[in-house]
Scaffold this active site. Structure first.
Site, PDB file in Angstrom:
ATOM      1  N   VAL A 168      -0.864   5.938   1.616  1.00 33.99           N
ATOM      2  CA  VAL A 168      -2.123   6.639   1.362  1.00 33.99           C
ATOM      3  C   VAL A 168      -2.802   6.991   2.681  1.00 33.99           C
ATOM      4  O   VAL A 168      -3.015   6.112   3.533  1.00 33.99           O
ATOM      5  CB  VAL A 168      -3.066   5.773   0.509  1.00 33.99           C
ATOM      6  CG1 VAL A 168      -4.400   6.466   0.313  1.00 33.99           C
ATOM      7  CG2 VAL A 168      -2.431   5.460  -0.832  1.00 33.99           C
ATOM      8  N   CYS A 169      -3.153   8.251   2.854  1.00 31.97           N
ATOM      9  CA  CYS A 169      -3.852   8.754   4.047  1.00 31.97           C
ATOM     10  C   CYS A 169      -3.074   8.328   5.305  1.00 31.97           C
ATOM     11  O   CYS A 169      -1.899   8.634   5.427  1.00 31.97           O
ATOM     12  CB  CYS A 169      -5.304   8.258   4.016  1.00 31.97           C
ATOM     13  SG  CYS A 169      -6.333   8.958   5.294  1.00 31.97           S
TER      14      CYS A 169
END
Lengths: 376, 523
Positions: A168-169
């Site tokens: 994530v990210c």
């Protein structure tokens, strides 16, 4: 009507009108202060803000870093688990910038819960809060060290040779690099709101990072304080932030809305500092030099080559992401060698992608279904 | 076309004044520290005092000149507005501002504002405004015609035409404006009192998140109220379907007032790093004072006061600077006689050198933060002009804004767009980065200062801890490398690594770390 009465009536009407502006001023000012007082009273009642709701066990730790395995609940929830059940577990790698409980914020806003309900076995890395003792940790230590250790543990724990990795990210960037360095250990790669091409022009953070004197920050602080990073995030949309707090008055009379608001606030400002050496390389080699795309990123003695990524790839991006523009995210699909690759858009922004109601309905089922088709 | 006031000039002049003051202060601080390092304490005191005095005088002169020039511009504009009005066939006998003395609230201008009942004043003010509008009704009719939708779309041209057609009795309206200023003063005092009360109440909240949320809501409400104060008269008139007075427009677009809105907005977004730094500076100064060393004490007093002065300047409060200056002068006078005979030791010399760096950087920081603020102010003003134009366009289309919340929402959207454009520029990125860079260097300078202070004492310093952390880190990395090699061998054999080698390696790491800790303890 005689002249005198008419005159008196006019005077009365005029007097009523005369007070309009003063009434408006006083009403507005007292209205705002009254609402503040009500807010004060409502917030006084809040004893604590619970986040990270799913039950989990710590299965590995090294310093501040922990690996959690989420429990499938027995009983009703178990019955609700839908097929397909994915045999290969998924390892979630979150960003260093914020805390991973964003993915498990509250029962009705939890990607983790949704994945469990869709039959996915979930592990998640928690980077903890690095102290000055961790400021020497490099990008290599995080990726070839901690991520690899976690993969190793999941393989042992679940009895599988390969794992699914979901990043994530910034954690997505880590996962991508990991998949390029250790393709034999990754069955499927999923990235969400992940920065890959750092040369894009449509992201304010990307532009600001190019001007940043990261050496001064790291050499001075060791672990770069979260407040400095948060100041940057706040400046992305300063006026919308103001409107957010004015809008918060509405939530004060509704306990559910208030707690939802506070959980988000808790997450936004719960920011760990950044271990200096890792941060230095992330800013310099990625944001400023774009080495990942150029095939020049060095981790230890190894060069990261995105073409080494051959496993299936699901690249998810938010339709309105103001932190990681999707032009940066989408680039990944152009640089990997995977023949099985998919781009998937989810409504919402960088955070809404996880907590928005539409995203809650769409995201986990999509991931589970995609993994189910590519399971061992 | 002549604009009523020149927003760009206001902010540029403000920035230039601030920068000149900081530059003079930095220069004098540098000279004083040089003299101090050479052991000439008396010269250091003299240079610093003179330098500060000159810098402050220049700043005051500059501020005064700026104010005079702005007043003069306002007067010219007033005359320009009033001239066509006086000859207007629709209004034979314009009001005279002097007649205020005869009104029920005329006494307020000569009395003490703090004794005025705000509610009463508001009501009287509203009554006065209403009677004045009623009296001027004929020319207003003409004004509406001038502002018809088919008119010139350029806002400022519209504005000028409106004014030239004979807006209102400017002199009288300016008296009303004065009264409004007084009301604002009172409302601000009220706001400050309420803020204090609320802050102390918020302190008792059991949840830290709730406390922070309330603080942010209060800050947001402050911005909201400031904008409301600025726009209320204009909005009220527009809401009533009337044409606003030039005074109302001037008030809504006042750069000085709008600066307060921008300050309130960005104040709670400034990294708390600088606050921490300031707190550290104070505590450091106190500990030096406790050491009883006269030279250090005076030097640090100077640093502390100068820092306060800079922070005062950053808060745009010349009064604060004056107070600090007076305190500083008094400190010098008390201490200077005993300073001449004091020799300097090595530690003091090192401290003074670091102090010199710090002061230089503080000056640099103040210069940069001024540029930063200038960018925010000028773009805030740009957004305000866009908002005004859009509000008038809406009014011309007979869809006047009906409430302040609607205006506030439009204000937020307009600003978000204007500021996004600003944030994308290289100029903004460079200034923001420079602020981060200087803050970082300042932090390091302070750490160095602590190291120098503590180096003669038997305590573990930050650099010792860093050394230990590095040793532990290197040992752990070696262990990890060995583990990976082991794992890779196991994988080659088709097995998953056992934990045996890992446990052994972890023991080695723990042993290494214990040795390193023992080494530091010995030191």
């Amino acid at each position: 009507m005689n002249t005198k009465t008419e005159h008196e009536k006019n005077d009365r009407e005029q007097a009523n009108g005369l007070n309009a502006r003063s009434a408006m001023v006083i009403q507005t000012m007292t209205g705002v202060y009254e609402r503040l007082l009500q807010s004060l009273s409502a917030l006084q009642e809040v004893k604590s803000v619970e986040v990270g709701v799913s039950e989990k066990d710590c299965v590995w730790e090294d310093g501040h870093v922990r690996l959690y395995h989420f429990r499938h609940k027995a009983g009703k929830q178990q019955q609700r688990v839908r097929t397909p059940l994915v045999r290969t577990p998924i390892l979630i790698v979150y960003a260093l910038v914020n805390r991973p409980y964003m993915l498990d914020l509250q029962p009705d806003r939890s990607l983790v819960q949704q994945l469990l309900l869709n039959g996915v076995d979930v592990y998640m890395l928690d980077w903890g809060y690095p102290t000055r003792f961790e400021h020497h940790l490099t990008l290599d230590d995080y990726i070839s060290g901690f991520v690899d250790d976690a993969v190793h543990t999941v393989r042992n724990h679940a009895g599988v040779k390969k794992v699914n990795v979901l990043g994530v990210c910034q954690g997505g960037t880590f996962s991508t690099i990991y998949a390029a360095l250790f393709p034999d250990k990754v069955r499927n790669l999923i990235t969400i709101a992940t920065p890959i091409d750092f040369s894009v022009k449509d992201g304010l953070l990307f532009e600001w990072a190019k001007e940043m004197d990261v050496d001064a920050m790291v050499d001075s602080f060791g672990v770069v304080p979260a407040e400095l990073l948060n100041a940057g995030f706040v400046m992305l949309k300063p006026f919308a932030r103001l409107q957010k707090y004015m809008g918060a008055f509405e939530a004060m009379n509704d306990e559910t809305a208030l707690m939802n608001f506070l959980r988000m606030e808790q997450w936004i400002f719960d920011s760990p500092g950044q271990p200096g050496e890792c941060y230095r390389q992330f800013i310099t080699d990625l944001y400023q030099q774009n080495y990942l795309i150029k095939g020049k990123l060095q981790l230890g003695r190894r060069t990261v080559n995105l073409q080494k990524i051959t496993m299936p790839l699901l690249n998810i991006y938010a339709a309105n992401d103001h932190i990681v523009p999707h032009s940066s995210t989408k680039a990944l699909n152009r640089y990997v060698s995977s023949e099985d690759k998919e781009l998937y858009e989810v409504p919402g922004g960088h955070i809404g992608i996880f907590v928005g109601s539409k995203a809650q309905k769409e995201l986990a089922p999509k991931i589970a279904e995609w993994l189910g088709k590519r399971d061992e | 076309m002549k604009k009523q006031f020149t927003q760009g000039d206001f902010y540029t002049e403000w920035m230039q004044g601030q920068q000149a003051l900081i530059a003079r202060w930095s220069e004098s601080a540098q000279k004083a520290t040089d003299a101090f390092l050479k052991g000439d304490v008396s010269e250091a005191m003299k240079t610093s005092a003179e330098g500060l005095s000159n810098a402050y005088s220049s700043a005051v002169e500059q501020q005064t000149a700026m104010s005079k020039r702005m007043m003069s511009e306002a007067e010219t504009t007033t005359q320009q507005f009033a001239a066509p009005f006086a000859s207007s066939p629709f209004f034979g006998a314009p009001f005279n501002g002097a007649s205020l003395s005869g009104t029920p609230f005329g006494a307020m201008f000569s009395g003490n504002p703090s004794s005025v009942n705000p509610l009463q004043m508001m009501q009287e003010w509203a009554a006065w405004q209403q009677s004045m509008q009623k009296a001027m009704m004929p020319p207003w009719g003409q004004m509406f015609a001038q502002f018809a939708p088919q008119g010139n779309p350029n806002f400022f041209d519209q504005w000028t035409r409106f004014a030239e057609a004979g807006a209102s009795s400017f002199s009288m309206l300016s008296q009303v404006a004065k009264m409004y200023e007084q009301w604002q003063h009172l409302s601000q005092s009220w706001g400050v009192s309420v803020q204090k009360m609320y802050s102390s109440m918020a302190e008792t909240m059991p949840s830290g998140v709730a406390k922070d949320t309330f603080r942010n809501m209060f800050s947001g409400a402050t911005v909201y109220m400031k904008l409301f104060e600025l726009w209320m008269p204009l909005l009220d008139t527009m809401k009533a379907g009337k044409m606003p007075t030039s005074e109302e427009i001037q008030h809504a677009l006042s750069p000085g007032k709008y600066k307060e809105v921008i300050d309130a907005l960005f104040e709670f977004m400034i990294p708390e790093q600088m606050q921490t730094l300031f707190a550290q500076m104070n505590s450091f100064t106190q500990s030096l004072n406790l050491s009883g060393n006269q030279a250090s004490r005076i030097m640090m007093a100077q640093m502390e006061q100068n820092a306060k002065m800079i922070f005062g300047m950053m808060a745009h409060n010349p009064e604060a600077a004056l107070n600090v200056y007076n305190t500083l002068m008094s400190t010098y006078q008390q201490a200077i006689s005993s300073m001449n005979a004091l020799p300097m030791n090595q530690r003091q010399s090192e401290l003074a050198e670091i102090a010199q760096h710090i002061m230089g950087r503080m000056g640099e920081y103040a210069q940069t933060v001024t540029k930063f603020q200038h960018l925010l102010y000028s773009n805030g003003q740009k957004a305000l002009e866009q908002l005004t134009e859009s509000a008038f366009a809406t009014g011309r289309n007979k869809k006047a804004l009906t409430n302040f919340d609607e205006l506030f929402k439009t204000w937020v959207e307009t600003n978000e767009s204007v500021f996004h454009d600003l944030f994308e520029t290289k100029e903004y990125g460079t200034v923001q980065s420079k602020l981060g860079q200087i803050s970082s260097h300042l932090y390091k300078d302070f750490e160095q200062m602590f190291e120098v202070m503590l180096k003669d004492f038997p305590v573990v310093t930050r650099s010792h801890i860093d050394e230990l952390a590095k040793t532990v880190f290197e040992l752990k990395r070696k262990v990890r490398d060995l583990e990976k090699q082991d794992e890779s061998l196991d994988d080659d054999d088709g097995e998953i690594a056992t934990s045996k080698a890992k446990t052994s390696a972890q023991k080695t790491a723990s042993k290494g770390a214990s040795n390193a800790k023992a080494a530091v303890k010995k030191k």
